[in-house]
Design a protein around this motif. Structure first.
Motif, short mmCIF file in Angstrom:
data_model
loop_
_atom_site.label_atom_id
_atom_site.label_comp_id
_atom_site.label_asym_id
_atom_site.label_seq_id
_atom_site.Cartn_x
_atom_site.Cartn_y
_atom_site.Cartn_z
N LYS A 130 -0.07 -1.45 5.79
CA LYS A 130 0.26 -1.41 4.12
C LYS A 130 -0.98 -1.84 4.10
O LYS A 130 -1.97 -1.07 2.76
CB LYS A 130 1.40 -1.31 3.57
CG LYS A 130 0.95 -0.12 1.93
CD LYS A 130 2.62 -0.95 1.60
CE LYS A 130 2.31 0.56 0.28
NZ LYS A 130 2.94 2.03 0.29
N ALA A 139 -4.28 -0.66 5.24
CA ALA A 139 -4.34 0.68 4.59
C ALA A 139 -5.30 1.21 3.21
O ALA A 139 -6.40 1.59 2.57
CB ALA A 139 -3.23 1.72 4.79
N LYS A 145 -7.68 4.71 2.91
CA LYS A 145 -5.96 5.18 3.83
C LYS A 145 -5.55 6.29 3.19
O LYS A 145 -4.66 5.14 2.55
CB LYS A 145 -6.38 4.76 5.32
CG LYS A 145 -7.61 3.42 6.24
CD LYS A 145 -8.53 5.14 6.67
CE LYS A 145 -9.12 4.96 7.56
NZ LYS A 145 -10.33 5.72 8.06
N ARG A 168 -2.05 6.80 7.71
CA ARG A 168 -2.38 5.23 7.65
C ARG A 168 -4.41 5.88 8.83
O ARG A 168 -4.55 5.03 8.37
CB ARG A 168 -1.41 4.57 7.69
CG ARG A 168 -0.84 4.03 6.63
CD ARG A 168 -0.08 2.57 7.18
NE ARG A 168 0.96 2.49 6.05
CZ ARG A 168 1.87 1.42 6.07
NH1 ARG A 168 1.94 0.72 7.51
NH2 ARG A 168 3.15 1.02 5.33
N HIS A 210 -0.94 4.32 -3.68
CA HIS A 210 0.41 3.07 -1.97
C HIS A 210 1.49 3.02 -2.79
O HIS A 210 2.07 2.62 -2.70
CB HIS A 210 -0.60 2.28 -1.55
CG HIS A 210 -1.33 2.87 -1.09
ND1 HIS A 210 -0.92 2.98 0.88
CD2 HIS A 210 -2.84 3.80 -0.51
CE1 HIS A 210 -1.59 3.71 1.61
NE2 HIS A 210 -3.04 3.82 0.84
N TYR A 260 5.21 6.07 4.80
CA TYR A 260 4.51 6.03 6.15
C TYR A 260 5.40 6.78 6.88
O TYR A 260 6.76 6.61 7.43
CB TYR A 260 4.23 4.60 6.36
CG TYR A 260 4.05 4.69 8.38
CD1 TYR A 260 2.48 5.30 8.24
CD2 TYR A 260 4.69 3.92 9.24
CE1 TYR A 260 2.62 5.01 9.48
CE2 TYR A 260 3.80 3.68 10.07
CZ TYR A 260 2.68 4.01 10.08
OH TYR A 260 2.52 4.48 12.00
#
Length: 127
Positions: free
Chosen positions: A5, A8, A13, A18, A113, A120
């Motif tokens: 994470k 990412a 991303k 991701r 995020h 994810y």
């Protein structure tokens, strides 16, 4: 193997796969640094979860600006032996303009995020 994470976020991303890029152009393409894909090019996730979702990203951007200004203020004091006020202002305001594209992008990336109801899912990976 999927990236973490943190990776990412740093690589800007998609939070679901991701892998997909969030922004269309490089960070320092000053005419287009703010242009995002509407959907992830890999998994199709719509980035703007609801209208106005990225308004919250301004708070992250503001926090990043404040943190960099405090760090630069202390660094200026320490390395330049407490110079005149105009030196502080020049360094801090210059850095705000220099890092504006990064702060804008990371504000949106962090908002997506950390606060979007998206997790994810390796099944969306193109690998």
């Amino acid at each position: 193997m999927a990236i973490s994470k943190t990776q990412a976020i740093l690589q800007q991303k998609c939070p679901r796969c991701r892998e997909g890029e969030m922004f269309k152009y490089p960070t320092y393409n000053l005419a287009n640094y703010q242009k995002m894909y509407t959907n992830c090019p890999v998994c199709g996730l719509r980035y703007e979860i609801e209208p106005g979702f990225f308004w919250g990203g301004m708070y992250f951007s503001y926090a990043l600006n404040v943190a960099q200004s405090v760090v630069l203020g202390f660094a200026t004091y320490y390395f330049l032996n407490n110079p005149a006020a105009w030196v502080y202002l020049t360094i801090i305001i210059g850095a705000i303009f220099l890092f504006m594209p990064l702060n804008f992008r990371f504000g949106r990336v962090l908002m997506l995020h950390l606060f979007a109801p998206v997790h994810y899912d390796p099944s969306y990976s193109k690998r």
